[in-house]
Design a protein around this motif. Structure first.
Motif, PDB file in Angstrom:
ATOM      1  N   UNK A   1       1.041  -1.481  -0.033  1.00 57.30           N
ATOM      2  CA  UNK A   1      -0.065   0.000  -0.036  1.00 57.30           C
ATOM      3  C   UNK A   1       1.013   1.245  -0.069  1.00 57.30           C
ATOM      4  N   UNK A   2       0.506   2.443  -0.408  1.00 59.18           N
ATOM      5  CA  UNK A   2       1.306   3.625  -0.316  1.00 59.18           C
ATOM      6  C   UNK A   2       2.150   3.659   0.791  1.00 59.18           C
ATOM      7  N   UNK A   3       3.366   3.735   0.785  1.00 58.19           N
ATOM      8  CA  UNK A   3       4.220   3.861   1.970  1.00 58.19           C
ATOM      9  C   UNK A   3       4.833   2.442   2.594  1.00 58.19           C
ATOM     10  N   UNK A   4       4.380   1.505   2.212  1.00 59.13           N
ATOM     11  CA  UNK A   4       4.946   0.127   2.713  1.00 59.13           C
ATOM     12  C   UNK A   4       5.521  -0.588   1.696  1.00 59.13           C
ATOM     13  N   UNK A   5       6.746  -1.225   1.732  1.00 58.43           N
ATOM     14  CA  UNK A   5       7.582  -2.015   1.032  1.00 58.43           C
ATOM     15  C   UNK A   5       7.593  -3.465   1.604  1.00 58.43           C
ATOM     16  N   UNK A   6       7.128  -4.641   0.776  1.00 62.78           N
ATOM     17  CA  UNK A   6       7.356  -5.661   1.392  1.00 62.78           C
ATOM     18  C   UNK A   6       8.196  -6.703   0.529  1.00 62.78           C
ATOM     19  N   UNK A   7       9.457  -6.984   1.409  1.00 63.82           N
ATOM     20  CA  UNK A   7      10.446  -7.771   0.999  1.00 63.82           C
ATOM     21  C   UNK A   7      10.487  -9.131   1.648  1.00 63.82           C
ATOM     22  N   UNK A   8       9.499  -9.670   2.366  1.00 67.69           N
ATOM     23  CA  UNK A   8       9.238 -10.779   3.191  1.00 67.69           C
ATOM     24  C   UNK A   8       9.766 -11.977   2.471  1.00 67.69           C
ATOM     25  N   UNK A   9      10.393 -12.929   3.119  1.00 72.12           N
ATOM     26  CA  UNK A   9      10.865 -14.211   2.644  1.00 72.12           C
ATOM     27  C   UNK A   9      11.020 -14.288   1.067  1.00 72.12           C
ATOM     28  N   UNK A  10      12.030 -13.191   0.645  1.00 70.17           N
ATOM     29  CA  UNK A  10      12.508 -13.177  -0.857  1.00 70.17           C
ATOM     30  C   UNK A  10      13.781 -13.738  -0.918  1.00 70.17           C
ATOM     31  N   UNK A  11      14.552 -14.103   0.219  1.00 72.00           N
ATOM     32  CA  UNK A  11      15.860 -14.662   0.189  1.00 72.00           C
ATOM     33  C   UNK A  11      16.811 -13.591   0.086  1.00 72.00           C
ATOM     34  N   UNK A  12      16.515 -12.345   0.244  1.00 71.39           N
ATOM     35  CA  UNK A  12      17.416 -11.132   0.184  1.00 71.39           C
ATOM     36  C   UNK A  12      18.509 -11.316   1.201  1.00 71.39           C
ATOM     37  N   UNK A  13      19.900 -10.934   0.471  1.00 76.25           N
ATOM     38  CA  UNK A  13      21.107 -10.993   1.180  1.00 76.25           C
ATOM     39  C   UNK A  13      21.678  -9.805   1.483  1.00 76.25           C
ATOM     40  N   UNK A  14      21.307  -8.874   0.556  1.00 71.35           N
ATOM     41  CA  UNK A  14      21.985  -7.430   0.660  1.00 71.35           C
ATOM     42  C   UNK A  14      20.955  -6.387   0.203  1.00 71.35           C
ATOM     43  N   UNK A  15      20.834  -5.185   0.783  1.00 72.04           N
ATOM     44  CA  UNK A  15      20.129  -4.037   0.328  1.00 72.04           C
ATOM     45  C   UNK A  15      20.853  -3.210  -0.651  1.00 72.04           C
ATOM     46  N   UNK A  16      20.906  -3.559  -1.944  1.00 72.62           N
ATOM     47  CA  UNK A  16      21.738  -2.665  -2.959  1.00 72.62           C
ATOM     48  C   UNK A  16      20.826  -1.801  -3.325  1.00 72.62           C
TER      49      UNK A  16
END
Length: 79
Positions: free
Chosen positions: A19-34
């Motif tokens: 929704x506006x202002x909220x970003x979801x990266x849950x359970x995406x196997x992210x290892x770094x915030x490039x």
């Protein structure tokens, strides 16, 4: 076998605003915030990063408007 671990910019489909202002990266196997494209991060005040493989918060500074950060179940040991 889990999917390969990736930086945020390599995710397909790309991260989504739930929704506006909220970003979801849950359970995406992210290892770094490039670096992410400015249109994706501008105005994000709530960031969901739970259940990934982040060991560092390097790159979090690009979310200058963030006020809520969910990091449960990652590998971050210090802030």
């Amino acid at each position: 076998m889990p999917p390969p671990r990736l930086p945020v910019s390599a995710l397909q489909p790309p991260p989504r605003l739930i929704e506006p202002g909220k970003l979801s990266l849950v359970e995406r196997y992210v290892t770094e915030l490039d670096a992410l494209p400015p249109p994706l991060i501008e105005g994000v005040h709530t960031l969901f990063l739970s259940n990934n493989s982040l060991s560092s918060l390097r790159g979090i500074e690009q979310f200058a408007d963030a006020r809520v950060l969910s990091l449960a179940n990652n590998l971050v040991e210090s802030l």
